[in-house]
Scaffold this active site. Structure first.
Site, PDB file in Angstrom:
ATOM      1  CB  CYS A  49      -0.893  -0.011   1.238  1.00  0.00           C
ATOM      2  SG  CYS A  49      -1.896   1.476   1.410  1.00  0.00           S
ATOM      3  CB  CYS A  82      -0.120   2.304   5.685  1.00  0.00           C
ATOM      4  SG  CYS A  82      -0.902   0.766   5.176  1.00  0.00           S
ATOM      5  CB  CYS A 124      -4.930  -0.532   2.485  1.00  0.00           C
ATOM      6  SG  CYS A 124      -3.729  -0.850   3.800  1.00  0.00           S
ATOM      7  CB  CYS A 126      -3.991   3.319   5.780  1.00  0.00           C
ATOM      8  SG  CYS A 126      -3.743   3.062   4.010  1.00  0.00           S
ATOM      9  CB  CYS A 156      -9.272  -4.797 -11.598  1.00  0.00           C
ATOM     10  SG  CYS A 156      -8.855  -3.847 -13.049  1.00  0.00           S
TER      11      CYS A 156
END
Length: 168
Positions: free
Chosen positions: A71, A74, A119, A122, A142
């Site tokens: 991510c 984070c 995510c 976060c 996707c």
């Protein structure tokens, strides 16, 4: 809720009601000003406002090396490169996330029902999940490349990424 103007792939404009994905509890939280300071404009629009980057615009779509996709918000490891495949859509696609890496929510915008993927640490918007992926899951995650970073695996470390326990 606010009324927002949605732009999908820079072509269609539709006014829709949007529930913010960041509603809820996440381990990492930031103010809007903090997110804006950390992210570029397109990263902010995709990750915090749930927009979509233009198809074919991410170099990560053609990335083929071994490693981990994390991510951008984070640094939580999200997808192993071994689960990435070329879906032909113009976005990086994976058939499964790492354990305990993502959360999902329904997305009923654009007059269709889709599943958003975020995510879990976060709340950053990553993309959507579809039921047209390859075996073994049949899923296609996707993703927007701007939501991700790619960490190249060192040859001797590649198996360590796959075998480590999920972060809690």
């Amino acid at each position: 809720m606010k009324r927002r103007l949605f732009l999908l792939s820079g072509t269609a404009a539709v006014v829709a009601t949007k529930l913010h994905a960041t509603e809820g509890t996440f381990e990492i939280t930031r103010t809007e000003a903090q997110w804006r300071a950390q992210l570029s404009e397109i990263e902010y629009l995709v990750m915090r406002e749930e927009k979509t980057e233009r198809a074919g615009s991410s170099p990560l779509d053609k990335e083929t090396r071994d490693g981990i996709y994390a991510c951008r918000g984070c640094d939580l490891p999200l997808y192993d490169a071994s689960t990435k495949y070329d879906s032909g859509t113009g976005w990086p696609s994976f058939y499964q996330p790492l354990p305990n890496a993502v959360r999902t929510k329904d997305d009923n915008t654009f007059f269709s029902k889709r599943t958003e993927v975020h995510c879990r640490r976060c709340g950053s918007h990553l993309g959507h999940i579809f039921d047209d992926g390859p075996k073994p899951t049949g899923k296609r995650h996707c993703l927007n490349g701007v939501s991700l970073t790619f960490q190249i695996a060192q040859t001797e470390d590649a198996s360590a990424w796959r075998s480590r326990p999920p972060e809690v």
